[in-house]
Design a protein around this motif. Structure first.
Motif, mmCIF file in Angstrom:
data_model
loop_
_atom_site.group_PDB
_atom_site.id
_atom_site.type_symbol
_atom_site.label_atom_id
_atom_site.label_comp_id
_atom_site.label_asym_id
_atom_site.label_seq_id
_atom_site.Cartn_x
_atom_site.Cartn_y
_atom_site.Cartn_z
ATOM 1 N N GLY A 219 2.011 6.974 -6.533
ATOM 2 C CA GLY A 219 1.030 8.040 -6.737
ATOM 3 C C GLY A 219 1.575 9.273 -6.598
ATOM 4 O O GLY A 219 1.225 10.301 -7.264
ATOM 5 N N HIS A 220 2.325 9.520 -5.658
ATOM 6 C CA HIS A 220 3.123 10.727 -5.270
ATOM 7 C C HIS A 220 3.756 11.266 -6.447
ATOM 8 O O HIS A 220 4.093 12.405 -6.726
ATOM 9 N N SER B 229 2.233 1.751 -3.255
ATOM 10 C CA SER B 229 1.387 2.414 -4.395
ATOM 11 C C SER B 229 1.209 3.983 -3.945
ATOM 12 O O SER B 229 1.086 4.743 -4.914
ATOM 13 N N LYS B 230 1.516 4.292 -2.838
ATOM 14 C CA LYS B 230 1.151 5.766 -2.325
ATOM 15 C C LYS B 230 2.193 6.562 -2.960
ATOM 16 O O LYS B 230 2.200 7.597 -3.543
ATOM 17 N N ARG B 231 3.573 5.880 -2.892
ATOM 18 C CA ARG B 231 4.778 6.505 -3.374
ATOM 19 C C ARG B 231 4.531 6.730 -4.897
ATOM 20 O O ARG B 231 5.151 7.754 -5.308
ATOM 21 N N TYR C 39 1.060 -1.181 -0.021
ATOM 22 C CA TYR C 39 -0.010 0.184 0.009
ATOM 23 C C TYR C 39 0.953 1.315 -0.110
ATOM 24 O O TYR C 39 0.551 2.265 -0.453
ATOM 25 N N LYS C 40 1.937 1.301 0.824
ATOM 26 C CA LYS C 40 2.571 2.429 0.985
ATOM 27 C C LYS C 40 3.452 2.629 -0.330
ATOM 28 O O LYS C 40 3.656 3.606 -0.776
ATOM 29 N N LYS D 107 -6.805 3.317 -3.642
ATOM 30 C CA LYS D 107 -6.766 4.254 -2.726
ATOM 31 C C LYS D 107 -5.304 5.052 -2.546
ATOM 32 O O LYS D 107 -5.241 6.047 -2.709
ATOM 33 N N GLY D 108 -4.209 4.115 -2.442
ATOM 34 C CA GLY D 108 -2.861 4.353 -2.312
ATOM 35 C C GLY D 108 -2.576 5.428 -3.519
ATOM 36 O O GLY D 108 -1.874 6.593 -2.977
ATOM 37 N N PRO D 109 -2.515 5.337 -4.809
ATOM 38 C CA PRO D 109 -2.029 6.217 -5.723
ATOM 39 C C PRO D 109 -2.628 7.606 -5.556
ATOM 40 O O PRO D 109 -2.116 8.534 -5.738
ATOM 41 N N LYS E 86 -4.160 8.719 -2.814
ATOM 42 C CA LYS E 86 -3.336 9.694 -1.410
ATOM 43 C C LYS E 86 -2.165 10.188 -1.892
ATOM 44 O O LYS E 86 -2.026 11.487 -1.476
ATOM 45 N N GLY E 87 -1.205 9.279 -2.497
ATOM 46 C CA GLY E 87 -0.147 10.079 -2.764
ATOM 47 C C GLY E 87 -0.073 11.162 -3.727
ATOM 48 O O GLY E 87 0.417 12.213 -3.448
#
Length: 457
Positions: free
Chosen positions: A173-174, A169-171, A166-167, A193-195, A197-198
Motif C-alpha cells: 500500500g505504501h 500488505s502495508k508495504r 499484514y506488514k 486495512k494494511g494497504p 494504512k500504508g
C-alpha cells in the motif's frame, strides 16, 4: 453483569445527508418494515464495533441484544437515537468522527437501496439492468469521479492473517501511495486495512490531499467484519454479488494477498469474468502476491487454478512473491494500458462499462444445503462457468463460517456437502485443508475450527 460498556446518545449527521421522507422513516422504524430496520440495526451495530476483535455476526448480535437505533426526522435533517450502544465508539461522550460518517453512510445506502427496489426503472432480471443498478448505487454514494485517470487499486485478502502478511500488505500500500494511487478494499481488518494504512503514510509523504480509501461491503459481511477506521468512503451494497461487481467496475486493477475462503471466492469471481471470451481483449491488471513466508499458500492457490481452470486462467494474472515495489510498478504499468484502452474506445474512466459480466455472476447465491450440494463442478463445463460455481462453493463456506444465517443453518442441519468430479474435488479438498491447517478460517486465538462443509468425491 453486562460484559461490555454501553451508552445512550443522540447523533446528527456530520456534513450532509438528504432528509428522509415519512415513508422512509417508517421503513426504518420497528413499526414499519421490520426487515429494513433489522438490516440497518445490524449494520449500525457492526460500525459501532469498529476495532473490536470479533468476526462472528451471531456473537456481536448476542452481545448487544438490547441495542436499539431510532430514526427521527427533524426540520434540520435526520437524528439517530442510539440505546445501549457500544461505548468504544465514543470519546468523552462524542462519537468518533469516522464512525459517525460510516454510520450515516449505512443509513444512506440502505434507504436508497430499499427505495430504488420499488422503482419501475430498476431491472434485476437482465445483466445490463443489474449493472445499471450497481452504477446507480455507486453514484448515489458519490463514489464515481468522472474525468479522473485510472488510479483506483482494489486489494483483496484475508481479515485473519499473520503479522508478517499484514506488514507486507502495508508495504505494498505504501508503494502504491508513493505512485499517487488510491486504495479500495472490503473495508475490514487485515489485508483490508494494511494497504490503506500504508497508502495514507505515502500520501502524506507526497503531500497528496484527498487520498481515497474506499470500502465496499454488504450487510452479511459488515456484521462480521466491522469497517476499519481508515476508510473515508464506505458503500454498503445489497448483496455479495453487487459488491463483487462494484469492485471490478470501479477498480482499475486488483491485487490479491493471502487470505482464506473469502479471498479465494473473490479471486475465482474475477478469473471467471476474465475467462469469458468477450473479455479476452479487455486489460485488467491482476497480481497475486505475498511475503516469502506465504509462498506455499500462493503457490498452492496458483496450482489449484491450474488443476481446475487450466493454464489459460493462470495467464490472466502475475504471481509476485516478496517484492512490494515490483507489485506497484507492474500495477502502474497495467493502469497505463487500462487508460489507453479506455481512451481508444471512449469508455468511462470511473466505471468499467465494457467488461462483460454474465448473469451467473450477478444473481445472489443462497447457500442452502440443497443449493450447495447441487452445484455442478466438472471439467466439461466452460471454464468461466466452472469458476462461477467454484466461487459459489467458497461463498457458501464463508456464510457457514461467519454469517449469521449460515451459522444457524449449519447448527440446524450440519455441514454443507460439496459434490463434483474427482479431478475438481481433490484439489479443492487439498486447498481447504491447507486453509484450516494455516488457521485461515478464523481469527488467531479463537476456538478450534470446525469445518462447515464436507467435500464429497
Amino acid at each position: 453483569m453486562r460484559p461490555y460498556k454501553v451508552v445512550n446518545v443522540s447523533v446528527n449527521p456530520k456534513g450532509s445527508l438528504e432528509t428522509l421522507s415519512q415513508r422512509e422513516v417508517q421503513q426504518l422504524s420497528e413499526a414499519g418494515s421490520g426487515d429494513t430496520y433489522k438490516l440497518f440495526r445490524q449494520c449500525a451495530l457492526a460500525i459501532l464495533n469498529t476495532g473490536a476483535q470479533i468476526d462472528n455476526a451471531k456473537t456481536i448480535l448476542e452481545a448487544y441484544s438490547d441495542f436499539e437505533v431510532r430514526i427521527h426526522q427533524q426540520d434540520r435533517g435526520v437524528r439517530l437515537e442510539l440505546i445501549n450502544a457500544p461505548a468504544d465508539a465514543f470519546v468523552d461522550g462524542e462519537m468518533i468522527a469516522s464512525t459517525r460518517e460510516m454510520l450515516f453512510s449505512a443509513l444512506r445506502d440502505i434507504v436508497y437501496t430499499e427505495s430504488e427496489l420499488g422503482s419501475p426503472r430498476i431491472d434485476l432480471q437482465t445483466s445490463a439492468g443489474i449493472t445499471d443498478y450497481v452504477f446507480h448505487l455507486l453514484r448515489n454514494a458519490r463514489t464515481l469521479r468522472p474525468a479522473v485517470e485510472p488510479n483506483m487499486v482494489v486489494c483483496w485478502g484475508g481479515h485473519s492473517i499473520s503479522t508478517e502478511e499484514y506488514k507486507y500488505s502495508k508495504r505494498v500500500g505504501h508503494e502504491l501511495g508513493l505512485r499517487n494511487l488510491n486504495v479500495c478494499t472490503g473495508c475490514g481488518p487485515g489485508v483490508m486495512k494494511g494497504p490503506m494504512k500504508g497508502a495514507t503514510i505515502a500520501h502524506a509523504k507526497q503531500r497528496i490531499n484527498g487520498g481515497r480509501y474506499l470500502g465496499l461491503t454488504e450487510p452479511g459481511i459488515i456484521a462480521a467484519e466491522a469497517p476499519n477506521p481508515i476508510v473515508n468512503e464506505l458503500v454498503i451494497l445489497p448483496d455479495i454479488e453487487k459488491r463483487l461487481e462494484a469492485f471490478v467496475r470501479v477498480g482499475h486493477g486488483i491485487i490479491v494477498f493471502p487470505g482464506g475462503v473469502g479471498t479465494a471466492e473473490e479471486f475465482l469471481y474475477l478469473l471467471g469474468i476474465l475467462l469469458h471470451p468477450d473479455n479476452r481483449d479487455v486489460p485488467f491488471p491482476l497480481i497475486l502476491t505475498g511475503p516469502r513466508s506465504a509462498a506455499p499458500y500462493l503457490e498452492q492457490l496458483h496450482a489449484f487454478v491450474a488443476a481446475t481452470l487450466g493454464e489459460a486462467a493462470q495467464g490472466l494474472y502475475q504471481l509476485i512473491i516478496d517484492d512490494p515495489a515490483e507489485v506497484a510498478r507492474q500495477m502502474t504499468d497495467g493502469l497505463r494500458s487500462v487508460c489507453q484502452f479506455r481512451r481508444e474506445r471512449n469508455d468511462a474512466f470511473h466505471f468499467n462499462w465494457l467488461l462483460k459480466i454474465e448473469e451467473t455472476f450477478q444473481h445472489p447465491f443462497d447457500p442452502t444445503h440443497e443449493n450447495m450440494a447441487g452445484l455442478e463442478l466438472n471439467r466439461q463445463m466452460p471454464k468461466h462457468e466452472l469458476a462461477a460455481n467454484l466461487r459459489r462453493a467458497f461463498s457458501g463456506i464463508v456464510a457457514g463460517n461467519v454469517k449469521n444465517h449460515g451459522i444457524r443453518r449449519i447448527e440446524q442441519y450440519g455441514p454443507y456437502e460439496i459434490r463434483g468430479e474427482s479431478a475438481i474435488m481433490r484439489p479443492l479438498d487439498a486447498l481447504l485443508r491447507a486453509f484450516v491447517e494455516q488457521h485461515r478460517m478464523k481469527l488467531p486465538g479463537g476456538a478450534p475450527y470446525e469445518p462447515c462443509y464436507r467435500v464429497v468425491d
